[in-house]
Enzyme design. Structure first.
Site, PDB file in Angstrom:
ATOM      1  N   GLY C 153       0.976  -0.728  -0.131  1.00  0.00           N
ATOM      2  CA  GLY C 153       0.145  -0.233   0.438  1.00  0.00           C
ATOM      3  C   GLY C 153       1.041   1.318  -0.182  1.00  0.00           C
ATOM      4  N   CYS C 154       0.333   2.197  -1.053  1.00  0.00           N
ATOM      5  CA  CYS C 154       1.494   3.516  -0.696  1.00  0.00           C
ATOM      6  C   CYS C 154       1.472   4.002   0.603  1.00  0.00           C
ATOM      7  CB  CYS C 154       0.672   4.576  -1.231  1.00  0.00           C
ATOM      8  SG  CYS C 154      -0.653   4.858  -1.421  1.00  0.00           S
ATOM      9  N   ASN C 155       0.352   4.398   1.437  1.00  0.00           N
ATOM     10  CA  ASN C 155       0.620   4.445   2.754  1.00  0.00           C
ATOM     11  C   ASN C 155       1.370   3.423   3.759  1.00  0.00           C
ATOM     12  OD1 ASN C 155      -1.033   6.834   2.737  1.00  0.00           O
ATOM     13  ND2 ASN C 155      -2.967   5.583   2.763  1.00  0.00           N
ATOM     14  N   THR C 158       4.851   4.832   3.230  1.00  0.00           N
ATOM     15  CA  THR C 158       5.264   5.740   3.843  1.00  0.00           C
ATOM     16  C   THR C 158       5.535   5.005   5.429  1.00  0.00           C
ATOM     17  OG1 THR C 158       4.216   6.356   2.049  1.00  0.00           O
ATOM     18  CG2 THR C 158       5.265   8.104   3.575  1.00  0.00           C
TER      19      THR C 158
END
Lengths: 347, 347, 347, 347
Positions: C153-155, C158
């Site tokens: 997932g992109c979040n 991060t």
């Protein structure tokens, strides 16, 4: 329809900045106020239509220097000047003039705290002594009786709306409060700084004033400690958003989320401008833009005993000029909400 | 302060769209109107706070279907429905009900023109026959006496403010008019279209409806030809901007720029909402945002005999809902500017 | 200059979404890859120029259905399909085909966790068993050997870049981690949802998926617990920003800020794409836009023992398609950074 | 993979502005160029990471003053300095140094025209005499042989791509050309001006430089008159958009739209970077953002004999730094497209 003899004469010092323009925008349709004088030393001699073309349809006095204003006919004066400047100017104004100051100069009751956070000794301690902290809903009676009201920081107002009833109610752990705040760019004023250029700011996000260095912390310290009766220090990290208006404060606390919601709901039940959303709903800065309303939402977390309080308000309205007008209404014995009931502008 | 017995009861059909919400925003602080009924067939049963959270502080009636409204107590009804739907609904409303329609359905007097531009025969020709074209400043007396007023297209209003006095005065070449128009996205409504997504729209610009195909041309044709007494066809190219509100029409004409400026200045000297800037100045959509004001600038060109007229207004306010309210004020015998004097929101 | 016999043949399934387009953008200038097939079931028969006009200059295969692709000549296949769909499609692909999946379908190793967070039992458990979690810098060797890599997932990416070395190093209190995340809108894809419209999203900010409900929490739980050797649950509140690209994660931890900075600096010293800023500096999403770089900043707080870690990356590049390409490079024995070194686009 | 002995050594003067940063962004992945020196007098002594954090991952030389550069090892020098400054600096550079100038200083062949439009006599007439106008596709052979190439104005490039083949082909009325241009804000550079602040610029639109006063008209005059063999004067009205990058020129001409389309299609059939869309389609600045591509669309109008040509390019890339690199490639005998083939960044 305005009857001249009932109109309050208003002066605005610092009329060439965003909070000055916002005051004019609001007062232009205020039923009991008339703008009698506008000062902006650096732009004296210009018309408001030149400085703020969106106000060109209004029949406003031209910009003058502060010295040129005859304050004898002024019922109330808004000071929308930069901090440090404000205290010098206010020290020289008539001692019986009602003043609402929008700068940071009179927010801190402790001169040492002021000197520490702002880097210089205060130049108008006498005025500071009589200043009332302008968070309307919590200092209403004092404001009504005040000669000088100190407008709060816009971030400080947002955080306090989210937290004061929780601290007062003993509902949260006082040593574990984190305020992650997102703010639009107009809070930085109309100053020519590289990081405020459209090309530098749009389509992005970043924190600033990190590490417990932002000056609005001084207000949190003062107010929260006073409520709690012991020192309270919060973490506060502001972020700059690609938007012109609006503050969103996401506040992380340890406490029962339902009780947190209940406390906020109870505290603000009679408040016109503070709207507590149903439990689990979240506010958006879009939904308060251009208005004096503040929306507050509360949710729980999957981790028990944690609550998230999110507050949204418009930094230029409820965060500064709207608050200032609300306070001025009180000081002049007017309806507190006069001139402030226009709904938000969406989209 | 509102006296209930003097308040006009207002219904809004199509309250879940942007123009519906804008009507509510304006009427919420109108001194003589009360919102008595709100219809939105697809969202009937919901509250306005759910559909438009920015209106949550208002004490509004819940959304119902149009059929559920008792129109006997309604003084005036705004129809903010999609075109084609509007004509069917209005055909079924009481024949003595005052109506301001914001759709395209009653703008064109010629049924054949309507059928040509909108692709279907008109379903309420009887109503169309009595409809008055709602460009307030030019149809004021007819609007005052009208039962049914047809709001103009937002682009059509902008172009007409720039051009009508010039055509009427015989000041420009009627065969050489070019309107290059830039519009914010709210004019397209709250519809789920890929090109209206933030990711598709922000940080860019493109034309749409090119080549003389945009339906607002029908209004230009009707109005300009009527003024000129002979067929007038303009070129009109709209562009979609990464902004929510605002229309900027850059109009290229052949004529003497000083005379062009003089004609506009003279025509609008007494108009509250139409501001003609000093010669050579240009308007910005930022300076009329959220308001009922229209700013108009005129410049010459280095090529003699050319003039550029630039008009800016807010598509949701002066371009639709503000215009509608201005017309409703006239129809109800109220002050034409009531509820419409709030200054633009800047920044 | 590309030599055909050394070029790897690439297929992309789901080429009509943003991550599909981002893959094409990157691969278009990749020295060793050639796009051999593009599938998008709902837009089969169209050209990429119709679906994404910014790619019109490329000589790309037309869009087909997945069934139409002959996978025998494909060296590696990217699946940029919606979750749930992806697992069904991948189950039917050749068992020896190298696959990088960008959906959520193969991120969670525990089928029960998958079922809990995604609401349905997994339909391709066999594939899931062989999938490698695609956080490149931490699973590099496994990815090199993998047949199926699950993009993160992109979040989740991060937050992990900010936290993994701190958890691994035992530097922070595992029960007191808060991730306040701000994300641009493209992370939500090209879907027609009201809240993704420009008029609903621009000039504002709001939280979503609050209260510990966002599915990327499942990845945090899985990864952080594995590193710590005991269950770790973080608080995670995402916010939607008026920007197309970019994620900014502000992570609040309890630990020594200098040690936190040192641990991150040390862990990423050899990493091409992970840039740890000097202590006290903060990253901005503007400075990584359109690139595969991730900037990480660390500051302390006035409260001792607290650190703030802020990580910024582009959700479409380092957060999904760039990561996917980085993994594909590894799987194909290419230079890990090939096609990924283009600097960010600023302003 | 870069082989040091084949790499061209590049210097950039004015590296602290947007066009300087854009040059570095492009050259960073150029196969045959190496940045050997970076000058920015006002920021000498700083690192590029401080001035442009998005370039922090690059191993770049520090900023120095121009005087500090040893030009003996430089193969080509880009001057990205303000106009007026540029001519003074270039006059003092080695006479055999290849230079691509991005300022306005060497665009106009006629010194009187220069003095008229720029308000001062030219200070380096000798250099001006040898300068080649840098519109690559139309001056390719001259550029290949040039020592000094003058980059075009970004607006001037856009308008010329739309119009040159039409004027050359005698297809349009030369006295009836109107260019209505919309540009993003980065074209104004990184200068601290009130109208470039985010709060002043976002969510709005306005014209500037109206009435035939914009300096890029000098280029239109020079080039179009030369092509036509007689004086040609166009109308040109630029507008500032709330976007960082991108120019959209909507050009109104009198001529047969199909022939207009055919002429552009034919003229650019072999051009890598100039894409003529199918008749009736329109370009968007979103679809060329961050790239060296220019999209051009042609439509007719309902009025016979009128055509609308719309051209879109990125002002920082194809409009300045990308063009400069394209020209530098030619001057150094490299592949003209080297370093310029990266697709646009969307969304």
């Amino acid at each position: 329809m305005k009857r001249a003899d009932l109109m309050q004469n208003i002066a605005i010092l610092g009329a060439s900045g965003y909070t000055g323009a916002e005051l004019i925008r609001l007062i232009a349709v205020h039923p009991s106020m008339r703008i009698a004088a506008l000062a902006a030393n650096s732009k004296a001699g210009q018309s408001m239509a030149e400085v703020f073309p969106h106000l060109r349809h209004l029949d406003l006095p031209g910009l003058v220097t502060i010295d040129e204003i005859d304050f004898s006919g002024i019922d109330l004066c808004f000071c929308a000047l930069p901090h440090a400047t404000s205290q010098e100017v206010i020290a020289g104004l008539p001692k019986d003039l009602r003043i609402v100051d929008l700068s940071a100069d009179f927010r801190l009751r402790d001169p040492e705290a002021y000197a520490k956070w702002y880097g210089n000794p205060h130049a108008a301690l006498e005025c500071q002594a009589e200043a009332v902290y302008g968070l309307t809903e919590f200092y209403r009676d004092d404001i009504r009786a005040a000669r000088l009201v100190a407008g709060t920081g816009c971030n400080a107002a947002t955080g306090q709306y989210a937290l004061r009833p929780l601290i007062a109610g003993g509902l949260i752990d006082l040593d574990e409060i984190i305020i992650d705040l997102k703010t639009g760019v107009s809070g930085a004023g109309r100053s020519l700084k590289e990081n405020l250029l459209h090309a530098e700011l749009s389509e992005g996000a970043a924190a600033y004033g990190v590490g417990g260095t932002h000056r609005h912390l001084a207000e949190f310290d003062q107010e929260f400690s006073a409520i709690a009766g012991r020192p309270v220090k919060v973490q506060f990290t502001p972020h700059l958003l690609p938007a012109n208006r609006g503050i969103l404060a996401t506040v992380y606390v340890k406490g029962d989320p339902r009780k947190v919601h209940g406390a906020l709901h109870g505290a603000y039940a009679e408040e016109t401008f503070l709207e507590v959303l149903p439990f689990g709903q979240v506010p958006s800065t879009r939904h308060i833009r251009g208005s004096n309303f503040c929306h507050i939402g509360v949710t729980g977390d999957r981790i028990e005993g944690r609550a998230i309080v999110i507050a949204a308000l418009d930094n230029l309205t409820k965060g500064s000029s709207g608050q200032a007008l609300q306070n001025a209404n009180l000081m002049l014995g007017l309806d507190e909400t006069a001139g402030l009931m226009a709904p938000p502008v969406f989209p």
